[in-house]
Every structure is written in structure tokens, then in C-alpha cells.
Scaffold this motif. Structure first.
Motif, PDB file in Angstrom:
ATOM      1  N   LEU A 251       0.858  -1.177   0.000  1.00 46.83           N
ATOM      2  CA  LEU A 251       0.000   0.000   0.000  1.00 46.83           C
ATOM      3  C   LEU A 251       0.899   1.232   0.000  1.00 46.83           C
ATOM      4  N   LYS A 252       1.093   1.801  -1.202  1.00 45.06           N
ATOM      5  CA  LYS A 252       1.946   2.975  -1.380  1.00 45.06           C
ATOM      6  C   LYS A 252       3.306   2.754  -0.718  1.00 45.06           C
ATOM      7  N   VAL A 253       3.971   1.718  -1.161  1.00 47.78           N
ATOM      8  CA  VAL A 253       5.248   1.315  -0.573  1.00 47.78           C
ATOM      9  C   VAL A 253       6.411   1.804  -1.429  1.00 47.78           C
ATOM     10  N   TYR A 254       7.343   2.467  -0.776  1.00 46.62           N
ATOM     11  CA  TYR A 254       8.583   2.904  -1.413  1.00 46.62           C
ATOM     12  C   TYR A 254       9.735   2.403  -0.555  1.00 46.62           C
ATOM     13  N   LEU A 255      10.652   1.689  -1.180  1.00 45.89           N
ATOM     14  CA  LEU A 255      11.756   1.083  -0.442  1.00 45.89           C
ATOM     15  C   LEU A 255      13.093   1.385  -1.117  1.00 45.89           C
ATOM     16  N   PRO A 256      14.109   1.715  -0.339  1.00 43.77           N
ATOM     17  CA  PRO A 256      15.446   1.862  -0.922  1.00 43.77           C
ATOM     18  C   PRO A 256      16.050   0.493  -1.167  1.00 43.77           C
ATOM     19  N   GLY A 257      16.908   0.403  -2.152  1.00 44.74           N
ATOM     20  CA  GLY A 257      17.580  -0.868  -2.432  1.00 44.74           C
ATOM     21  C   GLY A 257      19.011  -0.624  -2.829  1.00 44.74           C
ATOM     22  N   ARG A 258      19.829  -0.349  -1.837  1.00 46.03           N
ATOM     23  CA  ARG A 258      21.215   0.053  -2.137  1.00 46.03           C
ATOM     24  C   ARG A 258      22.000  -1.029  -2.858  1.00 46.03           C
ATOM     25  N   ARG A 259      21.590  -2.274  -2.674  1.00 53.20           N
ATOM     26  CA  ARG A 259      22.311  -3.352  -3.346  1.00 53.20           C
ATOM     27  C   ARG A 259      22.309  -3.172  -4.863  1.00 53.20           C
ATOM     28  N   PHE A 260      21.225  -2.590  -5.384  1.00 52.48           N
ATOM     29  CA  PHE A 260      21.107  -2.442  -6.832  1.00 52.48           C
ATOM     30  C   PHE A 260      21.669  -1.122  -7.340  1.00 52.48           C
ATOM     31  N   GLY A 261      22.164  -0.279  -6.443  1.00 55.02           N
ATOM     32  CA  GLY A 261      22.757   0.980  -6.863  1.00 55.02           C
ATOM     33  C   GLY A 261      21.746   1.959  -7.411  1.00 55.02           C
ATOM     34  N   TRP A 262      20.538   1.964  -6.850  1.00 53.79           N
ATOM     35  CA  TRP A 262      19.497   2.847  -7.364  1.00 53.79           C
ATOM     36  C   TRP A 262      19.740   4.287  -6.959  1.00 53.79           C
ATOM     37  N   HIS A 263      19.294   5.181  -7.816  1.00 52.02           N
ATOM     38  CA  HIS A 263      19.250   6.596  -7.496  1.00 52.02           C
ATOM     39  C   HIS A 263      17.775   6.946  -7.288  1.00 52.02           C
ATOM     40  N   GLY A 264      17.275   6.672  -6.115  1.00 52.43           N
ATOM     41  CA  GLY A 264      15.858   6.867  -5.829  1.00 52.43           C
ATOM     42  C   GLY A 264      15.307   5.674  -5.088  1.00 52.43           C
ATOM     43  N   GLU A 265      13.997   5.676  -4.878  1.00 51.65           N
ATOM     44  CA  GLU A 265      13.351   4.593  -4.160  1.00 51.65           C
ATOM     45  C   GLU A 265      12.460   3.798  -5.098  1.00 51.65           C
ATOM     46  N   VAL A 297       5.686  -9.018 -16.546  1.00 55.71           N
ATOM     47  CA  VAL A 297       4.690  -8.226 -15.823  1.00 55.71           C
ATOM     48  C   VAL A 297       5.420  -7.156 -15.021  1.00 55.71           C
ATOM     49  N   VAL A 298       5.053  -5.905 -15.215  1.00 56.09           N
ATOM     50  CA  VAL A 298       5.658  -4.803 -14.476  1.00 56.09           C
ATOM     51  C   VAL A 298       5.179  -4.857 -13.034  1.00 56.09           C
ATOM     52  N   ILE A 299       6.113  -4.920 -12.079  1.00 52.69           N
ATOM     53  CA  ILE A 299       5.740  -5.022 -10.671  1.00 52.69           C
ATOM     54  C   ILE A 299       6.229  -3.848  -9.836  1.00 52.69           C
ATOM     55  N   ALA A 300       7.102  -3.005 -10.406  1.00 52.82           N
ATOM     56  CA  ALA A 300       7.671  -1.908  -9.617  1.00 52.82           C
ATOM     57  C   ALA A 300       8.353  -0.920 -10.556  1.00 52.82           C
ATOM     58  N   ASP A 301       8.685   0.242 -10.021  1.00 56.05           N
ATOM     59  CA  ASP A 301       9.480   1.198 -10.785  1.00 56.05           C
ATOM     60  C   ASP A 301      10.380   1.985  -9.851  1.00 56.05           C
ATOM     61  N   VAL A 302      11.503   2.410 -10.402  1.00 54.59           N
ATOM     62  CA  VAL A 302      12.388   3.379  -9.753  1.00 54.59           C
ATOM     63  C   VAL A 302      12.446   4.554 -10.706  1.00 54.59           C
ATOM     64  N   THR A 303      11.838   5.680 -10.307  1.00 56.08           N
ATOM     65  CA  THR A 303      11.574   6.788 -11.220  1.00 56.08           C
ATOM     66  C   THR A 303      10.842   6.217 -12.435  1.00 56.08           C
TER      67      THR A 303
END
Length: 344
Positions: A251-265, A297-303
Motif C-alpha cells: 500500500l503505497k510502498v517505497y523502499l530503498p535498495g542500495r544493493r542495486f545501486g538505485w538513485h531513488g526509491e 509483468v511490471v511489478i515496480a518502478d524506480v523513477t
């Protein structure tokens, strides 16, 4: 020779360039005492020539306000019915509550029920009234009162008037979303990982001073049966992801994932939004789009970068947007592995 405080203030009132004005305000905030700043900003709210800055400075005053600022509270009360602009009125609502607390409630009820007051000001009065009295006048509505619809404002204002006329009792506020019992007693791998993720989300909510119980974010909740049925009618999802959606739908979940080197949540979609999330990628909403690989199937996005699950293998892939064509790279072998990375 250094300028006096009064001379610096005079230059602020004479400044007509918005960028230079901003710079002057910042310098004055560093140089002045709290009392000096309150007097300066209050004066500009009433007399300043840059009208949009009146609202900005009133917002600053509202954030500065404390229960001991009785004189400032009187100013906020005056500005609520002044002609200094809707932005000033909007932020005066918050300032009044910060100074007077529950003693501001009669004023807020009158403002919220006033059809001649600006729509966003009425909505803000209701929002602050809900927070002050711990009443659900804002239930199910946007955290930003500026997005409330006129009919929503009218109905909630009527509730507020009825509540006030009944003695204005304190309430219990908005309830937390229901959660699946296995979060407290996890057994399966997905339950264990979801439990760890839920604890991480709970810590983030506690640390967020802007968290809004009336518009909850960052929860894992049981999916609606209808949403699951609609999903099952389109795909046969991998069992670990299907279990996660059923028991712990984001439910409106935003999570950081530093393992993947993301710039954003990473925005992890819930069951209620999964079908709509495919629009513009695999489907137009009514028919399939060419160029999208079967089974993804699209399950998530980072930006704007999409994360997908391959329904036949359960593997997780991602691809950057804006490259003209989708070039997916594998990130995880299963959804459980993906969730484990998010939970860290």
C-alpha cells in the motif's frame, strides 16, 4: 560600515526581484534573532510588495510558531479573515493551531463551514481540525487539502459542525490498515521476508514527521479478493509473488535498495494497481502492445525505470527507460530473492 538590522529590512521591502529577495531573506534569517524575524516576516505578510512571497513567509512563520507565541497567534487569527491573499490564509490556519492548539477549534470550524472562504483554506482548516481533535474529518482524502473536491469539503464541514455542536469530544483518529496475522508469526519464506520488510516500513513511518494516518503509506496489507481474481484471470503468477500479493499487498510502498545501486526509491505495486501498471507497456488497456516481451509483468518502478517479473520462470528483470527499446537485464532469480534484497 556594516548595515543595521533596520537598513537590511528596508532593503528587503524595496526588493522587487524574486531571486534577490530570496537571497536577502536567507541572509536575514541567519543574522536576526527569533523575535526580530517574527516581526519582520509578519510585517512583510501584511505590507510586502511581492504578493506571492507573503504566502511563503507566512508558511515560515507557521513553522516557527510555538504555544508561547500568543501575539503571533493573534496575527494568524487576523490573517484568516484578511485580504492578504489565500496563501496567507492557508498557512495562517497551521500557525493558529501551532500556537493555540485545541483552543483554535472554534475558529477552524467557522472557517471550514464558511462557503465564502477559499476552497483550499476551508480544506486546510478541516485537515488541521482532524489532527487537533483526532477526528476522521480527513479520512480517505488526499494528504494535501488542496486536492479535496468541493463536495468532499462540504460534507466534512457538515460533520465538523455537528461534532462541534455535540461538545467537540476528542476522537481516536484514523485506524491503521489491517495486516495479515503472519507478519507477527511468520512461517513461510515469503512471510519471513515480508515480516522483515514490514518492520523496516514501520521504522520509516515512525521517522517521518509528515506521515498522515488518514492517507496511510508504507504498509503491507491483505489484497482484496476482487483484485486477486482480476489478476488471476490474466496471469498465472509465480507462487512466491502470488503469495506476497495475496497476504502482503503493498500500500503505497517505497523502499530503498542500495544493493542495486538505485538513485531513488523503488515503488512496489500492490494488487489494486498491478493491472493498471501495465498500461503503456504491455497493453493499451484494451489490447496488447507490440514490442513488449511475452510473459513480463511490471511489478515496480524506480523513477521511470521498470522492474518486471517473468511469469514462467519467476526471474526479476529491469530496464532503463528512454533508450528507444527495452533492454532487460536479469537482477534476481526469484521474487523471494528480490524481496530479500529490499528487506535489507
Amino acid at each position: 560600515m556594516a548595515m543595521t538590522w533596520e537598513q537590511k529590512c528596508q532593503l528587503l521591502f524595496e526588493e522587487s526581484d524574486g531571486v534577490k529577495f530570496d537571497a536577502r531573506v536567507k541572509r536575514l534569517k541567519r543574522a536576526g534573532s527569533r523575535a526580530q524575524l517574527i516581526d519582520l516576516l509578519s510585517s512583510y505578510v501584511v505590507q510586502g510588495q511581492l504578493l506571492h512571497w507573503r504566502g511563503f513567509l507566512c508558511a515560515d512563520l507557521a513553522e516557527m510558531a510555538e504555544p508561547t507565541d500568543a501575539a503571533l497567534g493573534d496575527r494568524f487569527a487576523t490573517w484568516l479573515t484578511s485580504d492578504h491573499g489565500a496563501a496567507v490564509q492557508y498557512w495562517a490556519v497551521l500557525g493558529l493551531v501551532r500556537v493555540r492548539g485545541r483552543a483554535a477549534e472554534p475558529t477552524l470550524v467557522a472557517l471550514a463551514s464558511n462557503p465564502d472562504a477559499p476552497k483550499n483554506v476551508r480544506a486546510h482548516a478541516l485537515k488541521q481540525l482532524a489532527c487537533s481533535a483526532v477526528q476522521p474529518f480527513d479520512r480517505g482524502l488526499s494528504s494535501d487539502p488542496g486536492f479535496w473536491e468541493p463536495d468532499e469539503i462540504e460534507s466534512r464541514a457538515a460533520e465538523a459542525v455537528a461534532w462541534f455542536n455535540s461538545g467537540a469530544p476528542s476522537g481516536t483518529g484514523s485506524s491503521d490498515p489491517q495486516q495479515y496475522p503472519a507478519l507477527a508469526r511468520p512461517r513461510s519464506q515469503i512471510e519471513l521476508l515480508a515480516s522483515k520488510s514490514a518492520k523496516k516500513l514501520a521504522r520509516r513511518r515512525l521517522a517521518d514527521d509528515r506521515y498522515d494516518p488518514a492517507n496511510p503509506t508504507g504498509w503491507l496489507v491483505p489484497a482484496e479478493a476482487g483484485d486477486l481474481a482480476a489478476i488471476d484471470a490474466v496471469w498465472s503468477l509465480p507462487s512466491d509473488y502470488r503469495e506476497f500479493l495475496e497476504k502482503f499487498s503493498p500500500l503505497k510502498v517505497y523502499l530503498p535498495g542500495r544493493r542495486f545501486g538505485w538513485h531513488g526509491e523503488l515503488n512496489l505495486y500492490g494488487a489494486a494497481e498491478l493491472l493498471e501498471a501495465q498500461r503503456g507497456y504491455s497493453t493499451t488497456g484494451t489490447e496488447r502492445l507490440p514490442g513488449w516481451p511475452q510473459g513480463l509483468v511490471v511489478i515496480a518502478d524506480v523513477t521511470a525505470d521498470r522492474w518486471v517479473i517473468e511469469v514462467n520462470t519467476g526471474e526479476i528483470f529491469t530496464a532503463e527507460h528512454g533508450k528507444g527499446e527495452w533492454d532487460f537485464s536479469k537482477e534476481c532469480g526469484t521474487f523471494a530473492e528480490f524481496l530479500a534484497a529490499l528487506a535489507k
